[in-house]
Design a protein around this motif. Structure first.
Motif, PDB file in Angstrom:
ATOM      1  N   ILE A  57       0.840  -1.210   0.000  1.00 11.41           N
ATOM      2  CA  ILE A  57       0.000   0.000   0.000  1.00 11.41           C
ATOM      3  C   ILE A  57       0.865   1.245   0.000  1.00 11.41           C
ATOM      4  O   ILE A  57       0.604   2.216  -0.726  1.00 11.41           O
ATOM      5  CB  ILE A  57      -0.945  -0.030   1.219  1.00 11.41           C
ATOM      6  N   LEU A  58       1.959   1.236   0.826  1.00 12.63           N
ATOM      7  CA  LEU A  58       2.854   2.400   0.880  1.00 12.63           C
ATOM      8  C   LEU A  58       3.553   2.613  -0.457  1.00 12.63           C
ATOM      9  O   LEU A  58       3.698   3.746  -0.929  1.00 12.63           O
ATOM     10  CB  LEU A  58       3.875   2.215   2.000  1.00 12.63           C
ATOM     11  N   THR A  59       3.999   1.529  -1.098  1.00 11.25           N
ATOM     12  CA  THR A  59       4.663   1.643  -2.406  1.00 11.25           C
ATOM     13  C   THR A  59       3.721   2.217  -3.451  1.00 11.25           C
ATOM     14  O   THR A  59       4.077   3.100  -4.239  1.00 11.25           O
ATOM     15  CB  THR A  59       5.168   0.262  -2.855  1.00 11.25           C
ATOM     16  N   LYS A  60       2.487   1.712  -3.446  1.00  9.46           N
ATOM     17  CA  LYS A  60       1.493   2.237  -4.386  1.00  9.46           C
ATOM     18  C   LYS A  60       1.203   3.704  -4.124  1.00  9.46           C
ATOM     19  O   LYS A  60       1.069   4.517  -5.050  1.00  9.46           O
ATOM     20  CB  LYS A  60       0.212   1.413  -4.265  1.00  9.46           C
ATOM     21  N   TYR A  61       1.150   4.067  -2.843  1.00  4.92           N
ATOM     22  CA  TYR A  61       0.904   5.467  -2.475  1.00  4.92           C
ATOM     23  C   TYR A  61       2.048   6.363  -2.932  1.00  4.92           C
ATOM     24  O   TYR A  61       1.837   7.445  -3.478  1.00  4.92           O
ATOM     25  CB  TYR A  61       0.699   5.549  -0.970  1.00  4.92           C
ATOM     26  N   LEU A  62       3.306   5.905  -2.726  1.00  2.00           N
ATOM     27  CA  LEU A  62       4.472   6.709  -3.117  1.00  2.00           C
ATOM     28  C   LEU A  62       4.593   6.833  -4.628  1.00  2.00           C
ATOM     29  O   LEU A  62       5.052   7.852  -5.143  1.00  2.00           O
ATOM     30  CB  LEU A  62       5.746   6.095  -2.534  1.00  2.00           C
ATOM     31  N   LYS A  63       4.197   5.788  -5.353  1.00  5.15           N
ATOM     32  CA  LYS A  63       4.233   5.867  -6.817  1.00  5.15           C
ATOM     33  C   LYS A  63       3.186   6.829  -7.344  1.00  5.15           C
ATOM     34  O   LYS A  63       3.391   7.493  -8.364  1.00  5.15           O
ATOM     35  CB  LYS A  63       3.999   4.481  -7.421  1.00  5.15           C
ATOM     36  N   ARG A  64       2.073   6.889  -6.677  1.00  4.95           N
ATOM     37  CA  ARG A  64       0.992   7.720  -7.160  1.00  4.95           C
ATOM     38  C   ARG A  64       1.164   9.187  -6.795  1.00  4.95           C
ATOM     39  O   ARG A  64       0.815  10.076  -7.571  1.00  4.95           O
ATOM     40  CB  ARG A  64      -0.340   7.190  -6.587  1.00  4.95           C
ATOM     41  N   VAL A  65       1.696   9.473  -5.605  1.00  2.00           N
ATOM     42  CA  VAL A  65       1.774  10.842  -5.110  1.00  2.00           C
ATOM     43  C   VAL A  65       2.932  11.570  -5.777  1.00  2.00           C
ATOM     44  O   VAL A  65       4.028  11.011  -5.969  1.00  2.00           O
ATOM     45  CB  VAL A  65       1.935  10.847  -3.578  1.00  2.00           C
ATOM     46  N   ASP A  66       2.699  12.835  -6.123  1.00  2.00           N
ATOM     47  CA  ASP A  66       3.715  13.689  -6.721  1.00  2.00           C
ATOM     48  C   ASP A  66       4.721  14.111  -5.640  1.00  2.00           C
ATOM     49  O   ASP A  66       4.340  14.404  -4.502  1.00  2.00           O
ATOM     50  CB  ASP A  66       3.039  14.918  -7.335  1.00  2.00           C
ATOM     51  N   PRO A  67       6.038  14.163  -5.939  1.00  3.94           N
ATOM     52  CA  PRO A  67       7.029  14.596  -4.930  1.00  3.94           C
ATOM     53  C   PRO A  67       6.722  15.974  -4.367  1.00  3.94           C
ATOM     54  O   PRO A  67       6.996  16.246  -3.198  1.00  3.94           O
ATOM     55  CB  PRO A  67       8.350  14.586  -5.691  1.00  3.94           C
ATOM     56  N   ILE A 113      -2.742   7.204   5.090  1.00  2.00           N
ATOM     57  CA  ILE A 113      -2.363   6.570   3.814  1.00  2.00           C
ATOM     58  C   ILE A 113      -3.441   5.569   3.375  1.00  2.00           C
ATOM     59  O   ILE A 113      -3.843   5.527   2.202  1.00  2.00           O
ATOM     60  CB  ILE A 113      -0.992   5.887   3.949  1.00  2.00           C
ATOM     61  N   ALA A 114      -3.932   4.759   4.337  1.00  2.00           N
ATOM     62  CA  ALA A 114      -4.966   3.777   3.991  1.00  2.00           C
ATOM     63  C   ALA A 114      -6.247   4.459   3.520  1.00  2.00           C
ATOM     64  O   ALA A 114      -6.899   4.007   2.570  1.00  2.00           O
ATOM     65  CB  ALA A 114      -5.250   2.887   5.195  1.00  2.00           C
ATOM     66  N   GLN A 115      -6.615   5.581   4.187  1.00  2.00           N
ATOM     67  CA  GLN A 115      -7.809   6.310   3.784  1.00  2.00           C
ATOM     68  C   GLN A 115      -7.672   6.878   2.379  1.00  2.00           C
ATOM     69  O   GLN A 115      -8.598   6.807   1.568  1.00  2.00           O
ATOM     70  CB  GLN A 115      -8.096   7.433   4.785  1.00  2.00           C
ATOM     71  N   ARG A 116      -6.478   7.415   2.090  1.00  2.00           N
ATOM     72  CA  ARG A 116      -6.254   7.965   0.736  1.00  2.00           C
ATOM     73  C   ARG A 116      -6.279   6.865  -0.318  1.00  2.00           C
ATOM     74  O   ARG A 116      -6.864   7.033  -1.404  1.00  2.00           O
ATOM     75  CB  ARG A 116      -4.919   8.706   0.701  1.00  2.00           C
ATOM     76  N   GLU A 117      -5.665   5.726  -0.012  1.00  2.00           N
ATOM     77  CA  GLU A 117      -5.698   4.614  -0.974  1.00  2.00           C
ATOM     78  C   GLU A 117      -7.113   4.079  -1.142  1.00  2.00           C
ATOM     79  O   GLU A 117      -7.530   3.708  -2.231  1.00  2.00           O
ATOM     80  CB  GLU A 117      -4.761   3.495  -0.505  1.00  2.00           C
ATOM     81  N   HIS A 118      -7.849   4.072  -0.019  1.00  2.00           N
ATOM     82  CA  HIS A 118      -9.249   3.633  -0.097  1.00  2.00           C
ATOM     83  C   HIS A 118     -10.071   4.574  -0.970  1.00  2.00           C
ATOM     84  O   HIS A 118     -10.876   4.142  -1.811  1.00  2.00           O
ATOM     85  CB  HIS A 118      -9.823   3.550   1.318  1.00  2.00           C
ATOM     86  N   ASP A 119      -9.866   5.889  -0.771  1.00  2.00           N
ATOM     87  CA  ASP A 119     -10.588   6.858  -1.605  1.00  2.00           C
ATOM     88  C   ASP A 119     -10.190   6.723  -3.064  1.00  2.00           C
ATOM     89  O   ASP A 119     -11.035   6.804  -3.962  1.00  2.00           O
ATOM     90  CB  ASP A 119     -10.297   8.273  -1.103  1.00  2.00           C
ATOM     91  N   GLU A 120      -8.878   6.523  -3.297  1.00  2.00           N
ATOM     92  CA  GLU A 120      -8.410   6.370  -4.684  1.00  2.00           C
ATOM     93  C   GLU A 120      -9.004   5.124  -5.325  1.00  2.00           C
ATOM     94  O   GLU A 120      -9.451   5.142  -6.482  1.00  2.00           O
ATOM     95  CB  GLU A 120      -6.878   6.298  -4.699  1.00  2.00           C
ATOM     96  N   LEU A 121      -9.019   4.020  -4.553  1.00  3.35           N
ATOM     97  CA  LEU A 121      -9.591   2.780  -5.086  1.00  3.35           C
ATOM     98  C   LEU A 121     -11.086   2.923  -5.347  1.00  3.35           C
ATOM     99  O   LEU A 121     -11.606   2.436  -6.360  1.00  3.35           O
ATOM    100  CB  LEU A 121      -9.337   1.646  -4.083  1.00  3.35           C
ATOM    101  N   ARG A 122     -11.778   3.631  -4.442  1.00  5.22           N
ATOM    102  CA  ARG A 122     -13.205   3.844  -4.653  1.00  5.22           C
ATOM    103  C   ARG A 122     -13.469   4.712  -5.880  1.00  5.22           C
ATOM    104  O   ARG A 122     -14.396   4.458  -6.657  1.00  5.22           O
ATOM    105  CB  ARG A 122     -13.816   4.493  -3.413  1.00  5.22           C
ATOM    106  N   GLU A 123     -12.616   5.740  -6.073  1.00  8.50           N
ATOM    107  CA  GLU A 123     -12.758   6.560  -7.273  1.00  8.50           C
ATOM    108  C   GLU A 123     -12.500   5.751  -8.538  1.00  8.50           C
ATOM    109  O   GLU A 123     -13.194   5.902  -9.548  1.00  8.50           O
ATOM    110  CB  GLU A 123     -11.801   7.745  -7.199  1.00  8.50           C
ATOM    111  N   GLU A 124     -11.480   4.877  -8.472  1.00 11.57           N
ATOM    112  CA  GLU A 124     -11.209   4.019  -9.639  1.00 11.57           C
ATOM    113  C   GLU A 124     -12.392   3.082  -9.913  1.00 11.57           C
ATOM    114  O   GLU A 124     -12.774   2.866 -11.066  1.00 11.57           O
ATOM    115  CB  GLU A 124      -9.936   3.210  -9.390  1.00 11.57           C
ATOM    116  N   ILE A 125     -12.968   2.543  -8.815  1.00 11.44           N
ATOM    117  CA  ILE A 125     -14.124   1.650  -9.000  1.00 11.44           C
ATOM    118  C   ILE A 125     -15.306   2.416  -9.587  1.00 11.44           C
ATOM    119  O   ILE A 125     -15.992   1.936 -10.505  1.00 11.44           O
ATOM    120  CB  ILE A 125     -14.491   0.997  -7.652  1.00 11.44           C
TER     121      ILE A 125
END
Length: 391
Positions: A57-67, A113-125
């Protein structure tokens, strides 16, 4: 979620602590039973699985987030989070060192981080669901268009067979009349042109409405009345609520349709029964009318027979009365009457013979008279003409 870092100033102490921990673990395993070792191994595996999931989850978050966003978050983060990030940077700079120590994220950071990934996954869904709904709508529209085209083709084929193949044949030659075929296709082309003109007008009207709506949207954007993300979320929530209500209404509608279908079946059954009973009632009414007519006829015949019976009884009574009043004549009187009857019969036959002879004589004299008359006409025709003139 874990990350590793190095401290160059604590090399000796870390090596000593590592050796001490290894010795203590070895003593612990030596004193433990096989079941306790298996239980500890299962716990370590579960912990490793948990850490792998958190790391993914952290790796996916770091890949997605802009520096740049990470720098902004660091500036806005708490002092503890800033220390963790600095330690993470220091670990990445000194990756080639000989010692590492584990740095754990706080519960608040993990939840963020989990909440942001959850929101991102929900938006993708939601995005995927929206795209699939668009595709399904496209397929539904294509299928409806194909069904409409198929119905139109069937209707055109039926009308062509009715009006041309069967209706345009010459009864004498058995061939299709060309004028009717030409007129049929001209009518079809005319109707198609009218439909095209109608659709063109509708398309132009929709274009005007589209331009009007675009102009209104542009005016709202200029006036600052554009909806924000919060408004869209609110509208999405309301839309979901309305969709749930629509589903409930659809379920109720299905139930009503089901009950309506059952009611229609029962109604059709009662209609059939009513039709059968109506037919039976009509048959019974017809039979009753026939029986009434027959009864009336029988009554009339009974009255007639009754009259005839009364008449016969009166005649029978007269005959009985006459029979009672009848006196049998003497035998000599009967013989005398029979002799008189015989004489009268004989006299009648004699006169009949005389009449026959007289008729024969009359016929003979008539023939002679006619012959004399014809002879006189041939001998003296002028006298005959004078007689006729005198007459």
């Amino acid at each position: 979620m874990t990350s590793t870092g190095e401290g160059p100033s604590a090399t000796g102490s870390s090596s000593i602590s590592a050796n001490t921990s290894q010795i203590s673990l070895a003593d612990q395993f030596a004193r433990s039973t096989e079941e306790e070792i298996q239980f500890a191994l299962d716990e370590i595996r579960n912990e490793n699985d948990k850490l792998e999931k958190e790391t993914a989850i952290l790796t996916k978050y770091l890949k997605r987030v802009d520096p740049k966003d990470i720098q902004t978050q660091i500036k806005e983060a708490s002092p503890v989070q800033q220390d963790v990030v600095r330690v993470h940077k220091r670990r990445s700079r000194s990756r080639t060192g000989s010692t590492e120590r584990l740095l754990k994220l706080t519960t608040e950071q993990k939840c963020d981080i989990a909440q942001r990934e959850h929101d991102e996954l929900r938006e993708e869904i939601n995005k995927f669901k929206h795209e699939t709904e668009k595709i399904l709508d496209t397929y539904r529209a294509t299928r409806e268009e194909a069904e409409i085209r198929l119905a139109e083709m069937k209707k055109s084929s039926y009308e062509f067979n009715r009006d041309i193949v069967l209706g345009a044949k010459n009864l004498r030659t058995g061939r299709v009349v060309a004028e009717r075929v030409t007129r049929y296709f001209e009518d079809k082309m005319r109707s198609r042109k009218a439909l095209i003109e109608k659709l063109r007008l509708k398309n132009s009207t929709l274009k005007v409405q589209k331009k009007k709506l675009q102009l209104q949207l542009k005016q709202k954007e200029e006036m600052g009345e554009v909806l924000h993300e919060v408004d869209f979320k609110q509208l999405r929530i309301e839309n979901n609520q309305y969709l749930e209500k629509i589903d409930e209404r659809n379920q109720e509608l299905l139930k009503l349709k089901h009950s309506s279908g059952n009611t229609l079946q029962v109604l059709n059954t009662y209609k059939k029964k009513l039709n059968n009973l109506t037919m039976e009632s009509n048959r019974l009414k017809l039979e009753i009318s026939q029986r009434n007519e027959l009864l009336t006829k029988i009554d009339k015949e009974t009255e007639l027979v009754e009259k005839e019976r009364e008449k016969a009884e009166s005649i029978n009574a007269n005959l009985r009365r006459q029979l009672q009043d009848y006196i049998v004549p003497e035998v000599l009187d009967y013989v005398q009457v029979r002799a008189d009857l015989y004489e009268l019969t004989k006299t009648m036959k004699t006169w009949e013979r005389k009449v026959d002879i007289a008729q024969m004589e009359l016929q003979k004299y008539q023939k002679q008279w006619l012959m004399m008359r014809e002879h006189s006409r041939t001998v003296n025709p002028w006298a005959t003409m004078e007689q006729h003139a005198a007459l």
